[in-house]
Design a protein around this motif. Structure first.
Motif, PDB file in Angstrom:
ATOM      1  N   LYS A   1      12.275  50.745  45.578  1.00 26.99           N
ATOM      2  CA  LYS A   1      11.072  51.570  45.445  1.00 26.99           C
ATOM      3  C   LYS A   1      10.277  51.678  46.758  1.00 26.99           C
ATOM      4  N   GLY A   2      10.009  50.524  47.364  1.00 21.93           N
ATOM      5  CA  GLY A   2       9.246  50.491  48.609  1.00 21.93           C
ATOM      6  C   GLY A   2       9.968  51.211  49.732  1.00 21.93           C
ATOM      7  N   LEU A   3      11.284  51.035  49.775  1.00 19.07           N
ATOM      8  CA  LEU A   3      12.079  51.694  50.820  1.00 19.07           C
ATOM      9  C   LEU A   3      12.056  53.209  50.617  1.00 19.07           C
ATOM     10  N   LEU A   4      12.167  53.643  49.368  1.00 23.88           N
ATOM     11  CA  LEU A   4      12.168  55.078  49.082  1.00 23.88           C
ATOM     12  C   LEU A   4      10.804  55.692  49.395  1.00 23.88           C
ATOM     13  N   ALA A   5       9.734  54.925  49.172  1.00 25.14           N
ATOM     14  CA  ALA A   5       8.392  55.404  49.514  1.00 25.14           C
ATOM     15  C   ALA A   5       8.271  55.574  51.032  1.00 25.14           C
ATOM     16  N   GLU A   6       8.834  54.615  51.761  1.00 27.53           N
ATOM     17  CA  GLU A   6       8.837  54.681  53.224  1.00 27.53           C
ATOM     18  C   GLU A   6       9.612  55.926  53.676  1.00 27.53           C
ATOM     19  N   VAL A   7      10.755  56.171  53.033  1.00 30.74           N
ATOM     20  CA  VAL A   7      11.581  57.341  53.360  1.00 30.74           C
ATOM     21  C   VAL A   7      10.821  58.632  53.049  1.00 30.74           C
ATOM     22  N   ALA A   8      10.140  58.652  51.897  1.00 39.95           N
ATOM     23  CA  ALA A   8       9.363  59.838  51.511  1.00 39.95           C
ATOM     24  C   ALA A   8       8.294  60.135  52.555  1.00 39.95           C
ATOM     25  N   GLY A   9       7.666  59.076  53.060  1.00 41.05           N
ATOM     26  CA  GLY A   9       6.652  59.232  54.107  1.00 41.05           C
ATOM     27  C   GLY A   9       7.237  59.898  55.352  1.00 41.05           C
ATOM     28  N   GLY A  10       8.408  59.449  55.759  1.00 42.97           N
ATOM     29  CA  GLY A  10       9.067  60.033  56.940  1.00 42.97           C
ATOM     30  C   GLY A  10       9.504  61.471  56.688  1.00 42.97           C
ATOM     31  N   LEU A  11       9.991  61.701  55.481  1.00 42.47           N
ATOM     32  CA  LEU A  11      10.494  63.026  55.109  1.00 42.47           C
ATOM     33  C   LEU A  11       9.369  64.060  55.125  1.00 42.47           C
ATOM     34  N   SER A  12       8.180  63.620  54.701  1.00 42.65           N
ATOM     35  CA  SER A  12       7.043  64.551  54.604  1.00 42.65           C
ATOM     36  C   SER A  12       6.615  65.069  55.978  1.00 42.65           C
ATOM     37  N   LYS A  13       7.034  64.390  57.031  1.00 42.43           N
ATOM     38  CA  LYS A  13       6.666  64.824  58.385  1.00 42.43           C
ATOM     39  C   LYS A  13       7.643  65.852  58.939  1.00 42.43           C
ATOM     40  N   LEU A  14       8.719  66.125  58.200  1.00 38.07           N
ATOM     41  CA  LEU A  14       9.739  67.088  58.675  1.00 38.07           C
ATOM     42  C   LEU A  14       9.453  68.471  58.092  1.00 38.07           C
ATOM     43  N   ASP A  15       9.869  69.522  58.815  1.00 37.90           N
ATOM     44  CA  ASP A  15       9.684  70.871  58.279  1.00 37.90           C
ATOM     45  C   ASP A  15      11.004  71.446  57.747  1.00 37.90           C
ATOM     46  N   PHE A  16      11.959  70.577  57.478  1.00 41.35           N
ATOM     47  CA  PHE A  16      13.217  71.024  56.880  1.00 41.35           C
ATOM     48  C   PHE A  16      13.772  69.889  56.006  1.00 41.35           C
ATOM     49  N   LYS A  17      14.777  70.231  55.217  1.00 44.79           N
ATOM     50  CA  LYS A  17      15.395  69.264  54.313  1.00 44.79           C
ATOM     51  C   LYS A  17      16.687  68.747  54.943  1.00 44.79           C
ATOM     52  N   PRO A  18      16.752  67.484  55.305  1.00 44.10           N
ATOM     53  CA  PRO A  18      17.981  66.976  55.932  1.00 44.10           C
ATOM     54  C   PRO A  18      19.153  67.031  54.947  1.00 44.10           C
ATOM     55  N   LYS A  19      20.304  67.324  55.486  1.00 43.65           N
ATOM     56  CA  LYS A  19      21.495  67.437  54.633  1.00 43.65           C
ATOM     57  C   LYS A  19      22.529  66.363  54.960  1.00 43.65           C
ATOM     58  N   LEU A  20      22.962  65.672  53.891  1.00 39.68           N
ATOM     59  CA  LEU A  20      24.043  64.707  54.011  1.00 39.68           C
ATOM     60  C   LEU A  20      25.305  65.328  53.427  1.00 39.68           C
ATOM     61  N   VAL A  21      26.395  65.254  54.184  1.00 43.09           N
ATOM     62  CA  VAL A  21      27.674  65.742  53.669  1.00 43.09           C
ATOM     63  C   VAL A  21      28.568  64.544  53.363  1.00 43.09           C
ATOM     64  N   GLY A  22      29.111  64.541  52.145  1.00 43.84           N
ATOM     65  CA  GLY A  22      30.022  63.469  51.752  1.00 43.84           C
ATOM     66  C   GLY A  22      31.444  63.988  51.675  1.00 43.84           C
ATOM     67  N   PHE A  23      32.372  63.217  52.235  1.00 40.65           N
ATOM     68  CA  PHE A  23      33.789  63.605  52.169  1.00 40.65           C
ATOM     69  C   PHE A  23      34.544  62.679  51.239  1.00 40.65           C
ATOM     70  N   LEU A  24      35.161  63.303  50.220  1.00 37.97           N
ATOM     71  CA  LEU A  24      35.953  62.547  49.256  1.00 37.97           C
ATOM     72  C   LEU A  24      37.396  63.009  49.398  1.00 37.97           C
ATOM     73  N   ALA A  25      38.279  62.071  49.765  1.00 34.77           N
ATOM     74  CA  ALA A  25      39.675  62.441  49.977  1.00 34.77           C
ATOM     75  C   ALA A  25      40.593  61.439  49.293  1.00 34.77           C
ATOM     76  N   ASN A  26      40.091  60.900  48.184  1.00 36.29           N
ATOM     77  CA  ASN A  26      40.955  60.000  47.411  1.00 36.29           C
ATOM     78  C   ASN A  26      40.682  60.199  45.916  1.00 36.29           C
ATOM     79  N   ASP A  27      41.443  59.550  45.099  1.00 40.63           N
ATOM     80  CA  ASP A  27      41.245  59.685  43.647  1.00 40.63           C
ATOM     81  C   ASP A  27      40.631  58.424  43.057  1.00 40.63           C
ATOM     82  N   ASP A  28      40.069  57.601  43.934  1.00 37.28           N
ATOM     83  CA  ASP A  28      39.478  56.340  43.503  1.00 37.28           C
ATOM     84  C   ASP A  28      38.232  56.625  42.642  1.00 37.28           C
TER      85      ASP A  28
END
Lengths: 323, 323
Positions: free
Chosen positions: B20-47
């Protein structure tokens, strides 16, 4: 220690730094009162150390918004003077500078019990002492409006350990030393034994050491007991067995002959000296400890004022009940 | 445990509480940005475990204001896809769900080094790994504007210990575990070894344990070294020597066969499990520990987002230098 490397990572905290927060807390409580609490000190000996402590407490009282009245009286009059102060509504706290009578006579113990419970700023009344050992925090259980008073020097050490975050505030109040191992060198009735009891009541495993040997104070496995119990160790168990496993080493041996054997202290331990002499060799202690507290005098005085405030709060809470 | 007494004083913290505390810290940092950061995940297995982790990170990303794009690709294409994402300005972070290739081939290690340093949200690039072991916290010393990225699971354990105040914030940053003894059971390259290094770099004495035996990670007596060193113990030194003297016991052994021998754990120790299996028998652990953390998964995901934010902050700091 590498001779080429002179830096060390020990952090030294002076008592004044720790006292500051306590004095701020006291100032907050004081600002809610519409009068100036008065502490009366009784000096009935020629001990220069007692006189110094009296002057020092006077200075701290005045500086922090309390009244202080030092009354120098004769040994034969002390009892009458205390009884008069007990019933004087303008007096909120009483401190007596000991020793007055020869220690062998036991008369000082009698004088201690003369001071009215509600004005005993040093927490030496039997009721307070009993509550401390029994881990009873209020005078009026289960209503819990009147706080039991704790003796100044042991409480000062507790406040130092709270400041240093040895007390883990994420654990419930009353159990915040659970998991900590602490050595206390000195088992006097005035400081060492009450201190060991306070720390164990808060959850620590405490090695209490004096010339008679080692005693272990704990609330048992899993701190299941409500208050501490004492296990007397046999003479083969010595300080050598205690120091290497202790997170905190607290020493208060009078005189300049005793030094804690730093070679036995765990790397990164917290070292606290409450003797007027230096029980830890410095700078050697700074090569071993993560934190070193060379003295606690100023914290003790701050705790004295905190106790005085508690007494005043108790007195007004008691009046509300009567009214 | 007395059969008549069922209460214990162990405090259990769930990962969600710490996250919770970490996510609040992240939200604080995010609010200072003027765009939405994008994470791309690569899945190349059937696990199915990898798919579950992917879905879970997607959910947490979206819920916390990040974009997430899961790209399911074939093993033969993965390299090209990562290279494309590396140069795509709309992609801020890249996560690859391992394993992809047979472990014996070592090809996953190669893929890890394909991910661009500035988009490596898991901190697996050699430069980050090197910095972590060497206790170097910035990419651009001595300017110190670009933070080096730490691997998610070891960092999650660090964040848990910070939350629990095992890190003593009264000590200087970087030395806040000085005086603490910690056992880490698991010495994998992915979690156990980096974790032991991180904790030792912060001042702890760490017993790192796996089937090959015990290694001690420390910064030496008085934490005089700038980063940790490792002492391999001979086989006579075992987990039995480590557990009784450890303030914190951290275990991450896969499979359901291993259990920490609680009879060896110090009364009041802090116990942290990072295995998907329960390495500590419960409720038995609650009879011994002062604090017990049964799982850390949610903290790991929170740390992933924190790393993503760090990458974005690094990217914008690097742009300012270029401009």
């Amino acid at each position: 220690m590498a001779s080429t490397q002179s830096t060390n990572h020990c952090k030294v905290f002076l008592a004044g730094t720790v006292a500051k927060g306590l004095l701020a807390e006291v100032a907050g409580g004081l600002s809610k009162l519409d009068f100036k609490p008065k502490l009366v000190g009784f000096l009935a000996n020629d001990d220069p150390a007692a006189k110094m402590y009296a002057d020092w407490s006077a200075k701290t009282c005045i500086e922090n918004g309390f009244d202080f009245d030092l009354r120098t009286v004769s040994k034969v009059e002390i009892e009458e003077h205390i009884l008069a102060a007990n019933t004087d509504a303008s007096v909120h706290g009483i401190i007596v500078y000991y020793p007055i009578f020869p220690q062998t006579s036991g008369q000082d113990k009698y004088i201690q019990q003369i001071v009215a419970l509600e004005k005993d700023v040093e927490g030496l009344s039997h009721r307070y002492v009993f509550n401390m050992y029994q881990n009873i925090r209020f005078l009026d259980q289960p209503t819990n409006t009147l706080k039991s008073i704790l003796p100044c020097t042991p409480l000062a050490v507790v406040k130092v350990l709270e400041y240093l975050q040895i007390y883990n505030s994420i654990l419930p109040y009353g159990n915040r030393l659970f998991g900590k191992t602490i050595t206390v060198i000195n088992r006097s009735e005035v400081v060492g034994r009450p201190l060991a009891a306070l720390l164990a009541n808060d959850g620590a495993k405490v090695f209490s050491i004096d010339l008679d040997g080692v005693q272990i104070f704990t609330r048992g496995e899993g701190i299941k007991k409500r208050h501490h119990e004492v296990q007397v160790q046999d003479p083969s168990f010595t300080i050598k067995d205690c120091l290497p496993v202790s997170d905190v080493v607290i020493s208060g041996v009078p005189g300049n002959k005793f030094k804690v054997d730093l070679s036995l202290v765990r790397d990164g331990a917290v070292c606290v000296n409450f003797s007027s002499e230096k029980n830890f060799d410095s700078p050697a202690v700074k090569e071993k400890a993560s934190i070193y507290i060379p003295a606690i005098g100023k914290v003790t005085i701050a705790v004295l004022l905190r106790n005085l405030l508690r007494l005043v709060q108790n007195q007004s809470a008691a009046k509300q009940v009567e009214a």
